[in-house]
Design an enzyme around this catalytic site. Structure first.
Site, PDB file in Angstrom:
ATOM      1  N   GLY A  45       0.842  -1.203   0.000  1.00  0.00           N
ATOM      2  CA  GLY A  45       0.000   0.000   0.000  1.00  0.00           C
ATOM      3  C   GLY A  45       0.864   1.235   0.000  1.00  0.00           C
ATOM      4  N   ASN A  46       0.310   2.351   0.433  1.00  0.00           N
ATOM      5  CA  ASN A  46       1.108   3.572   0.530  1.00  0.00           C
ATOM      6  C   ASN A  46       0.571   4.439   1.661  1.00  0.00           C
ATOM      7  OD1 ASN A  46      -0.966   5.415  -0.679  1.00  0.00           O
ATOM      8  ND2 ASN A  46      -0.681   3.998  -2.391  1.00  0.00           N
ATOM      9  N   PHE A  47       1.236   5.578   1.883  1.00  0.00           N
ATOM     10  CA  PHE A  47       0.917   6.401   3.065  1.00  0.00           C
ATOM     11  C   PHE A  47      -0.251   7.362   2.858  1.00  0.00           C
ATOM     12  CE2 PHE A  47       5.546   5.648   4.002  1.00  0.00           C
ATOM     13  CZ  PHE A  47       5.320   4.877   5.133  1.00  0.00           C
TER      14      PHE A  47
ATOM     15  N   ALA B 168      -4.449   7.488  -4.326  1.00  0.00           N
ATOM     16  CA  ALA B 168      -3.067   7.075  -4.571  1.00  0.00           C
ATOM     17  C   ALA B 168      -3.128   5.574  -4.844  1.00  0.00           C
ATOM     18  CB  ALA B 168      -2.209   7.386  -3.360  1.00  0.00           C
TER      19      ALA B 168
END
Ligand code: CTP
Length: 402
Positions: free
Chosen positions: A214-216, A282
């Site tokens: 995933g991402n932030f 995102a």
């Protein structure tokens, strides 16, 4: 000429030296065609008289829950609910630290607070205090709380303060309040009748039942866009990856998804019925080639995870779009404007926002953002602002370009 013609304004005045300016505010509101009623807090009566304000507003002025009529003992109740429902908008100017704090915590020990808590109309708040008091985290927290309720803060101005100090804290000048109101009320229906689809947050791509790539991304930009669009009268569907955020405007149709494929499938259900699609999500660019059905055990000695490119949602939508206005976001670390423009063309977008990274503000999870709105014809820079304020500015651009 733009006016406030026919607007019913309830002006609340609390006990600050800036209360003397409220008399000018009443006069200017009336000049612009508004009808004005005034409510004073008890301490405001130390700074400005009911006689001045009722003469200017041509309406009785109230400062307590009851009114003694003709010096007799037959007091009459000031119905706060009636006053609030009468108003098309409420302005609290000046709003002291005390009044702001009471508003944020639902204290109800004077008529103005009772009107505020019963209000269904837009509420504008003009803080007025000394610079350090204004900066104090408790005041900033209270102002943010009021914003989260949908109240509009008329930002304090910089300049000479009654204390003799100079700085930010003085009440917005009456002429600026009037300008702001006219602009804001005109914007009120900026997106009325428009259908807008927004993607937000990260996507999680499963490695196994308990792990993901995933991402932030926090989802804050997409959620701010959705709230602002809904407050401007749009019909909003928000498709969000995993986030802890909650929507405030209950008219927003929130759909929660986890992976990019789920997000794409949900988007397709709405895409052909909207006029604007905003891709603030995102989306994870890579996805594991294999998703394990059961948890990978430590004993399996997994040294690498093989990845493949994930679906590019916006690129696909650019290929199948009909009349939708497609608006994307670009995160670049080098050659920002050039690369953002390339993305605009390659994904067949109408506009793209280039996030400009700020050394002090981490874009992820921040309430602030800055960057450039880029189309084939123009590039407009936006300085660091809250994601809410930025969203409003971006919708103004989008509407101009639609
Ligand atoms: N986007 C998308 N699907 C992806 C990747 C991105 O829909 N798989 C959308 C994003 O929501 C954003 C825009 O495309 O609106 C640009 O995203 P960005 O991450 O800046 O660019 P990428 O296309 O992923 O390219 P790169 O990461 O190589 O810069």
């Amino acid at each position: 000429m733009l006016t406030l013609g026919g607007k019913k304004v309830l002006l609340g005045i609390s006990g600050s030296i800036a209360a003397y300016k409220s008399a000018l505010l009443v006069r200017s509101l009336i000049k612009k065609g508004a009808e004005v009623k005034v409510v004073l807090t008890p301490s405001a009566t130390d700074f400005v008289t009911a006689t001045t304000l009722s003469t200017l507003s041509k309406n009785p002025v109230s400062s307590s829950f009851t009114e003694i009529k003709d010096g007799q003992d037959n007091s009459e109740w000031n119905n706060h609910v009636e006053l609030s429902l009468w108003a098309d908008l409420i302005i609290i100017a000046p709003a002291t630290s005390n009044t702001i704090s009471s508003m944020a915590s639902a204290r109800c020990d004077n008529l103005l607070l009772a009107c505020y808590l019963s209000a269904k109309c837009p509420v504008y708040v003009a803080p007025s205090m000394d610079l350090d008091m204004y900066k104090h985290p408790s005041n900033q927290e209270n102002l943010n709380k009021l914003k989260s309720f949908g109240n509009i803060i008329l930002e304090s101005e910089n300049g000479d303060l009654a204390s003799g100090l100079k700085g930010k804290g003085r009440m917005m000048e009456p002429e600026n309040i009037i300008k702001y109101l006219i602009k804001d009320l005109n914007n009120e229906h900026l997106l009325k009748g428009k259908s807008i689809l927004i993607s937000a947050g990260p996507t999680y791509e499963k490695i196994d039942p308990v792990r993901f790539i995933g991402n932030f991304s926090s989802g804050k930009m997409g959620f701010a866009l959705a709230e602002v669009a809904a407050n401007l009268g749009a019909n909003v569907t928000l498709i969000s990856g995993p986030t802890s955020l909650k929507i405030l405007n209950q008219s927003i149709n929130l759909i929660n998804v986890v992976s990019a494929n789920e997000m794409y499938n949900e988007i397709l259900k709405y895409f052909f019925n909207v006029e604007i699609f905003i891709s603030a999500a995102a989306v994870a660019d890579f996805v594991p080639t294999k998703s394990y059905k059961s948890k990978i055990k430590k004993t399996e000695n997994l040294n690498e995870i093989s990845l493949k490119k994930n679906i590019d949602i916006l690129h696909n939508l650019g290929k199948i779009k009909k009349n939708q206005f497609l608006f994307g976001f670009a995160l670049e670390t080098n050659d920002g404007e050039k690369n953002a423009f390339k993305k605009l063309v390659s994904k067949n977008l109408d506009a793209i926002f280039l996030n400009i990274l700020n050394e002090k503000q981490n874009i992820f999870n921040s309430d602030y953002n800055q960057g450039k709105y880029i189309t084939r014809k123009k590039s407009v820079s936006f300085e660091l602002a809250t994601k809410t304020d930025l969203s409003l500015k971006l919708f103004n651009e989008i509407i101009e370009d639609l």
